[in-house]
Design a protein around this motif. Structure first.
Motif, PDB file in Angstrom:
ATOM      1  N   PHE A 267     -15.581 -38.328  -6.091  1.00  0.00           N
ATOM      2  CA  PHE A 267     -14.273 -37.646  -6.099  1.00  0.00           C
ATOM      3  C   PHE A 267     -13.748 -37.523  -7.532  1.00  0.00           C
ATOM      4  O   PHE A 267     -14.073 -38.312  -8.390  1.00  0.00           O
ATOM      5  CB  PHE A 267     -13.275 -38.343  -5.146  1.00  0.00           C
ATOM      6  N   ARG A 268     -12.978 -36.463  -7.676  1.00  0.00           N
ATOM      7  CA  ARG A 268     -12.479 -36.162  -9.041  1.00  0.00           C
ATOM      8  C   ARG A 268     -11.016 -35.716  -8.897  1.00  0.00           C
ATOM      9  O   ARG A 268     -10.700 -34.903  -8.023  1.00  0.00           O
ATOM     10  CB  ARG A 268     -13.305 -35.004  -9.619  1.00  0.00           C
ATOM     11  N   ASN A 269     -10.190 -36.323  -9.674  1.00  0.00           N
ATOM     12  CA  ASN A 269      -8.750 -35.936  -9.611  1.00  0.00           C
ATOM     13  C   ASN A 269      -8.587 -34.527 -10.210  1.00  0.00           C
ATOM     14  O   ASN A 269      -8.812 -34.284 -11.388  1.00  0.00           O
ATOM     15  CB  ASN A 269      -7.912 -36.945 -10.413  1.00  0.00           C
ATOM     16  N   ILE A 270      -8.199 -33.611  -9.359  1.00  0.00           N
ATOM     17  CA  ILE A 270      -8.060 -32.219  -9.861  1.00  0.00           C
ATOM     18  C   ILE A 270      -6.598 -31.759  -9.796  1.00  0.00           C
ATOM     19  O   ILE A 270      -6.300 -30.567  -9.774  1.00  0.00           O
ATOM     20  CB  ILE A 270      -8.933 -31.249  -9.051  1.00  0.00           C
ATOM     21  N   THR A 271      -5.711 -32.766  -9.737  1.00  0.00           N
ATOM     22  CA  THR A 271      -4.294 -32.403  -9.625  1.00  0.00           C
ATOM     23  C   THR A 271      -3.867 -31.444 -10.741  1.00  0.00           C
ATOM     24  O   THR A 271      -3.223 -30.416 -10.511  1.00  0.00           O
ATOM     25  CB  THR A 271      -3.431 -33.680  -9.691  1.00  0.00           C
ATOM     26  N   LYS A 272      -4.279 -31.755 -11.981  1.00  0.00           N
ATOM     27  CA  LYS A 272      -3.870 -30.930 -13.129  1.00  0.00           C
ATOM     28  C   LYS A 272      -4.352 -29.499 -12.961  1.00  0.00           C
ATOM     29  O   LYS A 272      -3.584 -28.531 -13.119  1.00  0.00           O
ATOM     30  CB  LYS A 272      -4.449 -31.517 -14.425  1.00  0.00           C
ATOM     31  N   GLN A 273      -5.643 -29.363 -12.665  1.00  0.00           N
ATOM     32  CA  GLN A 273      -6.195 -28.022 -12.521  1.00  0.00           C
ATOM     33  C   GLN A 273      -5.472 -27.268 -11.406  1.00  0.00           C
ATOM     34  O   GLN A 273      -5.156 -26.085 -11.519  1.00  0.00           O
ATOM     35  CB  GLN A 273      -7.690 -28.051 -12.173  1.00  0.00           C
ATOM     36  N   ARG A 274      -5.265 -28.044 -10.290  1.00  0.00           N
ATOM     37  CA  ARG A 274      -4.573 -27.395  -9.163  1.00  0.00           C
ATOM     38  C   ARG A 274      -3.203 -26.871  -9.613  1.00  0.00           C
ATOM     39  O   ARG A 274      -2.821 -25.739  -9.347  1.00  0.00           O
ATOM     40  CB  ARG A 274      -4.345 -28.417  -8.019  1.00  0.00           C
ATOM     41  N   ARG A 275      -2.487 -27.752 -10.302  1.00  0.00           N
ATOM     42  CA  ARG A 275      -1.136 -27.376 -10.741  1.00  0.00           C
ATOM     43  C   ARG A 275      -1.205 -26.128 -11.634  1.00  0.00           C
ATOM     44  O   ARG A 275      -0.424 -25.179 -11.499  1.00  0.00           O
ATOM     45  CB  ARG A 275      -0.487 -28.514 -11.540  1.00  0.00           C
ATOM     46  N   ALA A 276      -2.218 -26.198 -12.555  1.00  0.00           N
ATOM     47  CA  ALA A 276      -2.357 -25.072 -13.492  1.00  0.00           C
ATOM     48  C   ALA A 276      -2.651 -23.796 -12.713  1.00  0.00           C
ATOM     49  O   ALA A 276      -2.077 -22.735 -12.981  1.00  0.00           O
ATOM     50  CB  ALA A 276      -3.471 -25.342 -14.486  1.00  0.00           C
ATOM     51  N   ALA A 277      -3.547 -23.931 -11.730  1.00  0.00           N
ATOM     52  CA  ALA A 277      -3.897 -22.742 -10.940  1.00  0.00           C
ATOM     53  C   ALA A 277      -2.684 -22.233 -10.185  1.00  0.00           C
ATOM     54  O   ALA A 277      -2.424 -21.021 -10.121  1.00  0.00           O
ATOM     55  CB  ALA A 277      -5.018 -23.074  -9.963  1.00  0.00           C
ATOM     56  N   GLU A 278      -1.938 -23.212  -9.615  1.00  0.00           N
ATOM     57  CA  GLU A 278      -0.734 -22.832  -8.866  1.00  0.00           C
ATOM     58  C   GLU A 278       0.272 -22.114  -9.779  1.00  0.00           C
ATOM     59  O   GLU A 278       0.844 -21.087  -9.421  1.00  0.00           O
ATOM     60  CB  GLU A 278      -0.083 -24.073  -8.248  1.00  0.00           C
ATOM     61  N   GLU A 279       0.395 -22.722 -10.967  1.00  0.00           N
ATOM     62  CA  GLU A 279       1.324 -22.151 -11.935  1.00  0.00           C
ATOM     63  C   GLU A 279       0.908 -20.721 -12.283  1.00  0.00           C
ATOM     64  O   GLU A 279       1.716 -19.797 -12.337  1.00  0.00           O
ATOM     65  CB  GLU A 279       1.355 -23.041 -13.202  1.00  0.00           C
ATOM     66  N   LEU A 280      -0.412 -20.596 -12.459  1.00  0.00           N
ATOM     67  CA  LEU A 280      -0.959 -19.306 -12.816  1.00  0.00           C
ATOM     68  C   LEU A 280      -0.642 -18.284 -11.707  1.00  0.00           C
ATOM     69  O   LEU A 280      -0.171 -17.169 -11.976  1.00  0.00           O
ATOM     70  CB  LEU A 280      -2.472 -19.423 -12.995  1.00  0.00           C
ATOM     71  N   LEU A 281      -0.850 -18.755 -10.507  1.00  0.00           N
ATOM     72  CA  LEU A 281      -0.617 -17.878  -9.365  1.00  0.00           C
ATOM     73  C   LEU A 281       0.851 -17.470  -9.290  1.00  0.00           C
ATOM     74  O   LEU A 281       1.201 -16.302  -9.083  1.00  0.00           O
ATOM     75  CB  LEU A 281      -1.022 -18.613  -8.070  1.00  0.00           C
ATOM     76  N   ARG A 282       1.683 -18.505  -9.478  1.00  0.00           N
ATOM     77  CA  ARG A 282       3.122 -18.245  -9.408  1.00  0.00           C
ATOM     78  C   ARG A 282       3.516 -17.230 -10.480  1.00  0.00           C
ATOM     79  O   ARG A 282       4.218 -16.252 -10.219  1.00  0.00           O
ATOM     80  CB  ARG A 282       3.892 -19.563  -9.611  1.00  0.00           C
TER      81      ARG A 282
END
Ligand code: ADP
Length: 750
Positions: free
Chosen positions: A120-135
């Protein structure tokens, strides 16, 4: 970032855990992912360093995974764990940890023998970045679609990357239609060359630029846009793209054009004006000067006001300052020296205000020199007219037929004895009732006719109650359509003249009478002789008859009767002579008859020159015997008598005592001439020969020729005199020839 570690490969399920190939723990330690190994009883058998760091420094080895991570129970992670444990097939998913950290993990479940390896790999940052990007992407989408401007980004071959609704609307095409469509397809043909040039130049240097251009919609509508074009490279592919931001400015351009049109129009009006128009700022600088101002005075915008009029600039400035100070308009009439001499200008100055602030002075000057001159001339002519009217005593009137008002000169009151009224009625009522109809009729006939001058004589009631004789003359003014609009005229009081004329007429009649009587003197001897003859003869016949009766002899009645008849005839002849003389002496109106001219000449001659031989006068008569004139025989004789008497007097002292009488018929007229070889008409009397009381003779009355003219003209003829070549005068007059077959008047026989 470290290279992702190689992961141990899956082992088949039938290979018992811990048997065969053991877990390559060094490898797991070195991997960048977090690794946790679970045994068949869900106990945590291994954690690598990353996992320990990620999960917190807890001693988890040997404890049940469900106890260590109770929040996993019931989640999709639990289901996946159990599934992989059962199926022995790897699964990968992303999961949100329900732990207080609420971290996102990228999870790989790999069965290894009886073990289950959890990567497992913590991908919270990437997720947030992707979400931010999407937003942000969504936001941008909203912004683009709502933007008041058209936004478009395209890459090579016009491949659309982005276009918002606004741009689609501006171009009147859908996104699909625009994809791959070159700019030329929707640019106004006139703008294409410039547009393409700009675009190519700036694309090379990748520098942004702005322009205003026209797009054309498929339906032909033209849309003006202010366009910003910039160039960016695609963030991933690095390929060049073009961003176009367009703001619709059709309304603006139209308003601008309208303003420009208005400006041009205004300029045209100002420059076309005959007046001088100029605007000065508060400092006196010329802000605007129209063409006339520039042409006539060399004043143009940018100059200091008044520079052209150094001696007047102070006055101009004071006026301007007054307008600026008071905010009130100023009207000035002033004389200005110009290259064409001094001219009079009427200037209106008004404050030039913007947003309630006075910026200067607007001035309009009109050259009124002509008007001033005309007004002056009019005043002078009116004054002359007034004085002339006063001098003549005439009543000058101007009748406005449209408004039916009459304006009278101030001199009118002296003629009418009161101030005249304004309307037609005032005048009409004062015309003598016997003349009124004739005057009004003549006026009406005149107004309908083509004549311009009207004249009428009538009696007019004065304020004193007496009637004066008026000669009224008018001049008619018509409008372009030929309608009668005005009449101007003058009433002259001719009462005195008429009375004088009447006196003259009476006097003249009197003179004719006197002249006849005076002529009688001359005729006296002739008459005495003429009457004497028949009376003597009659006496002799009667004497003879009486002697026959007295003789007592038997009477020869036939002889006596003859003597008596002869006596009667002689008495009748004497009576005829007397009647003739009486007729001549009596006043009387001309009664025209055909008169044998030769008879009248003979009779006149006998009376005027009874004894030519004794006087040494030779008379030659050249009058055709058949010539008859239309005349009153007595008056005709009077004319001939006067002319012959004058001739006889003229030749009295002359050596050649010749008198001639001729008559010739010309076109229905008979010209009768009496000529002599006297001294001729003296030059000092030529002009007034036929006027009354003109005489060169001592004791002469000077009425003879005047009477002749009165009579001849009353007969419709003319009378004149000329001097003859070789000496002497000829007096000629005309009479109408009698038409053939007219009854003859009883001739005044000689
Ligand atoms: P009167 O004979 O009383 O002078 P008339 O009217 O008959 O008045 O004549 C006016 C004037 O005209 C005369 O005085 C004379 O000067 C001139 N006159 C008339 N007839 C003749 C004529 N035959 N020859 C020259 N002068 C004439």
């Amino acid at each position: 970032m470290t290279e992702p570690a190689r992961r141990p490969t899956e082992q088949s399920a039938d290979e018992p855990a811990g048997q065969g190939t053991a877990l390559p723990l060094e490898l797991l330690d070195a991997t960048s992912d977090c690794v946790m190994v679970l045994d068949a009883d869900w106990r945590i058998a291994y954690l690598n360093a990353q996992a320990i760091a990620e999960l917190g420094d807890r001693d988890l080895l040997g404890s049940s995974v469900w106890e260590a991570f109770p929040y996993v129970i019931g989640t999709k992670t639990e289901s996946a764990l159990r599934r992989v444990a059962a199926t022995r097939k790897s699964e990968a998913f992303e999961a949100l940890s329900a732990s207080p950290s609420a971290a996102w993990y990228d999870v790989d479940l790999v069965p290894f023998g009886a073990l289950l390896v959890v990567y497992f790999r913590n991908i919270t940052k990437q997720r947030r970045a992707a979400e931010e990007l999407l937003r942000r992407h969504n936001e941008l989408d909203t912004v683009l679609s709502r933007a008041g401007v058209g936004i478009m980004q395209y890459a090579e071959n016009h491949r659309l990357i982005v276009i918002n609704d606004r741009f689609c609307k501006i171009l009147g095409r859908t996104r699909e239609e625009l994809d791959g469509l070159s700019m030329e397809a929707f640019t106004h043909p006139d703008d294409i060359p410039g547009n393409v040039g700009l675009l190519n130049r700036h694309a090379q240097s990748e520098t942004p630029f702005y322009l205003e251009k026209r797009y054309v919609r498929p339906n032909g509508e033209v849309v003006w846009c202010s366009v910003a074009i910039s160039f960016v490279r695609h963030s991933e592919t690095n390929e060049p793209t073009t961003i176009v931001v367009a703001r619709e400015i059709t309304d603006e351009v139209e308003a601008r054009q309208k303003a420009a049109d208005t400006q041009t129009l205004l300029r045209g009006v100002i420059d076309g004006a005959e007046d001088l128009i100029f605007v000065k700022d508060t400092q006196g600088g010329v802000v605007l000067a129209n063409k006339k101002m520039t042409e006539d005075f060399g004043v143009s915008a940018g100059q200091a006001g008044g520079a052209q009029f150094p001696e007047l600039s102070r006055r101009f400035e004071e006026q301007d300052q007054q307008v600026i100070r008071t905010g009130q308009r100023l009207m000035i009439e002033e004389e200005v020296p110009t290259p064409d001499g001094i001219r009079t200008f009427q200037t209106i100055k008004v404050p030039w205000q913007r947003d309630g602030v006075t910026k200067g002075v607007i001035a309009i000057s009109r050259d009124i020199s002509e008007r001033v001159r005309n007004e002056q001339a009019l005043r002078e002519s009116e004054e002359r007219f007034r004085l002339a009217a006063l001098a003549t005593g005439d009543a000058i009137w101007e009748w406005d037929l449209v408004r039916d008002t009459i304006v009278w000169s101030s001199s009118s009151a002296s003629l009418t004895g009161e101030s005249p009224g304004e309307g037609f009625d005032w005048w009409h009522e004062r015309i003598h009732p016997d003349d009124r109809e004739a005057v009004v009729n003549s006026l009406a006939r005149f107004a309908e006719g083509a004549e311009q001058r009207w004249e009428s004589e009538y009696r007019f009631l004065r304020a004193s109650g007496s009637y004066g004789c008026i000669l009224d003359r008018g001049f008619l003014l018509r409008d372009e359509a030929g309608n009668v609009v005005r009449m101007i005229g003058a009433m002259s009081d001719i009462t005195e003249r008429v009375e004088a004329q009447e006196r003259i007429n009476r006097l003249q009649a009197e003179l004719v009478h006197i002249s006849r009587i005076s002529a009688m003197e001359t005729m006296g001897s002739t008459l005495a002789h003429e009457i004497n003859q028949p009376l003597t003869a009659a006496g002799n016949y009667l004497l003879g008859a009486r002697r026959m009766i007295d003789a007592g002899e038997p009477l020869d009645s036939a002889e006596v009767k003859d003597g008596l008849r002869q006596a009667q005839a002689e008495i009748t002849r004497a009576g005829e002579i007397v009647r003739r003389v009486r007729r001549m002496v009596e006043h009387g109106t001309a009664e025209m008859h055909p008169v044998p001219l030769l008879d009248s000449v003979g009779a006149a001659l006998r009376m005027a020159i009874p004894a030519p031989h004794a006087a040494g006068i030779t008379v030659s008569t050249d009058v055709p015997a058949d010539v008859e004139v239309m005349a009153d025989p007595v008056q005709l004789q009077q004319v001939l008598f006067n002319l012959l008497r004058n001739s006889a007097e003229a030749v009295a002292n002359s050596e050649r005592k010749n008198i001639g009488i001729t008559a010739e018929v010309q076109a229905g007229e008979v010209v009768i001439r009496v000529n002599d070889r006297g001294e001729g008409v003296r030059p000092d009397i030529v002009d007034r020969l036929f006027s009354a009381f003109a005489s060169t003779k001592p004791g002469g009355l000077g009425v003879g020729l005047s009477i002749c003219r009165t009579i001849v003209e009353a007969h419709g003829g003319k009378i004149w005199a000329e001097n003859r070549p070789g000496g002497g005068a000829v007096f000629a007059f005309t009479l109408r020839a009698a038409p053939a077959g007219e009854e003859l008047s009883p001739a005044v026989a000689g």
